[in-house]
Design a protein around this motif. Structure first.
Motif, short mmCIF file in Angstrom:
data_model
loop_
_atom_site.label_atom_id
_atom_site.label_comp_id
_atom_site.label_asym_id
_atom_site.label_seq_id
_atom_site.Cartn_x
_atom_site.Cartn_y
_atom_site.Cartn_z
N TYR A 1 0.80 -1.23 0.05
CA TYR A 1 -0.09 0.00 0.10
C TYR A 1 0.83 1.07 0.13
O TYR A 1 1.95 1.30 0.65
N ALA B 1 -0.29 -12.03 13.68
CA ALA B 1 -0.44 -10.84 14.38
C ALA B 1 -1.38 -9.75 13.52
O ALA B 1 -1.48 -9.61 12.29
N SER B 2 -1.79 -9.03 14.53
CA SER B 2 -2.51 -7.75 13.88
C SER B 2 -1.88 -6.82 12.90
O SER B 2 -0.72 -6.35 13.32
N GLU C 1 -11.94 -12.76 10.56
CA GLU C 1 -12.33 -12.83 12.12
C GLU C 1 -13.81 -13.17 12.35
O GLU C 1 -14.39 -12.13 12.83
N GLN D 1 -14.89 -8.63 8.43
CA GLN D 1 -14.17 -8.24 9.61
C GLN D 1 -15.37 -7.65 10.47
O GLN D 1 -15.86 -8.07 11.65
N GLY E 1 -1.34 -8.79 7.62
CA GLY E 1 -1.94 -8.69 6.06
C GLY E 1 -2.87 -9.62 5.97
O GLY E 1 -3.24 -10.26 4.76
N LYS E 2 -3.51 -10.31 6.92
CA LYS E 2 -4.46 -11.37 6.81
C LYS E 2 -5.68 -10.89 6.00
O LYS E 2 -6.09 -11.82 5.13
N LEU F 1 1.39 4.75 1.30
CA LEU F 1 1.09 5.62 2.43
C LEU F 1 1.71 6.79 2.26
O LEU F 1 2.83 7.15 2.55
#
Ligand code: ATP
Ligand code: MG
Length: 228
Positions: free
Chosen positions: A13, A41-42, A175, A92, A45-46, A15
């Motif tokens: 991405y 982990a948060s 999620e 999500q 990239g899930k 930014l």
């Protein structure tokens, strides 16, 4: 048989002036009929991966094939057709339409791509189908509720019902238990297991190890790659 194959997937991405490299060469196979959990982990990239797997977003590099068809080599029209026919997506944060009741939210994917005329004749059958699916997820007594008149677990189940109303081969759930307490989370997993037993291939993304342990197989996304 492999239902979905992801190879050498890259996604970043922009930014401002910096480029955030999220996926850096993801390889993954999803077998027909399995329930696969992708953990990590948060921010690893899930969701990004799941969106690309469901043809909701495009990769910078790499390929995704679904039932042997290369999604991003196909035309936009073809890709949209494959997505509508074969993929169900549980977002999500639900993304339910607040102005519509439970039954109408679940009917939406069936209305998409149907002409007004076509809808007039298809409506009765579609409503029956939506009601049947809502019963499957235990919401038969909530058909007329709006999303803001539901609990978190109920909203999540509406989102699942909407994702499966077109009977997609491939269900992607981001999620699906993320906003729920442990008990409701287990209920959602039981619901997904039921669908899986009926033949649906499912990929769930979760940061919760206990939830991931309920899937057939787990893979982990670390540093932009699937850990081997
Ligand atoms: N549209 C965007 N523009 C810029 N950066 C983005 C965009 N979407 C995601 N990102 C960044 O990409 C990274 C991966 O995001 P993603 O949503 O895929 O993570 P995730 O693993 O699903 O996280 P979580 O477990 O918190 O849901 C994050 O660092 C995020 O800030
Ligand atoms: Mg996410």
């Amino acid at each position: 048989m492999v239902l979905a194959r992801v190879s050498k997937l890259h996604k970043s991405y922009a930014l401002g002036r910096t480029k955030v490299s999220v996926l850096r060469g993801v390889n993954l196979e999803v077998r027909e009929g399995e329930m696969l959990a992708v953990t990590g982990a948060s921010g690893c990239g899930k969701s990004t991966l799941l969106h690309i797997l469901g043809a909701l977003d495009k990769p910078d590099q790499g390929t995704v094939s679904l039932a042997g068809e290369d999604l991003f080599a196909a035309s936009t029209w073809r890709r949209d057709t494959i997505r509508n026919r074969d993929v169900g997506f549980v977002f999500q944060f639900y993304h339910l339409l607040p102005e519509f009741n439970v039954l109408e939210n679940v009917l939406m994917p069936r209305m998409v791509g149907t002409s007004t005329w076509g809808w007039m004749s298809a409506r009765r059958e579609a409503k029956a189908k939506a009601a049947e699916i809502l019963e499957l997820v235990g919401l038969q007594d909530r058909l007329k509720h709006r999303p803001n008149e539901l609990s978190g677990g109920e909203r999540q189940r509406v989102a699942i019902a909407r994702a499966i109303v077109n009977e997609p081969r491939f269900l992607l759930a981001d999620e699906p238990t993320g906003n729920l307490d442990a008990k409701m989370g287990k209920g959602i997993m039981e619901c997904l297991h039921g669908l899986n037993e009926k033949g649906q291939t499912i990929v769930i993304v979760t940061h919760d190890q206990q939830i991931a342990a309920l899937a057939d197989r787990q893979v982990r996304l670390v540093d932009g790659k699937i850990e081997s």
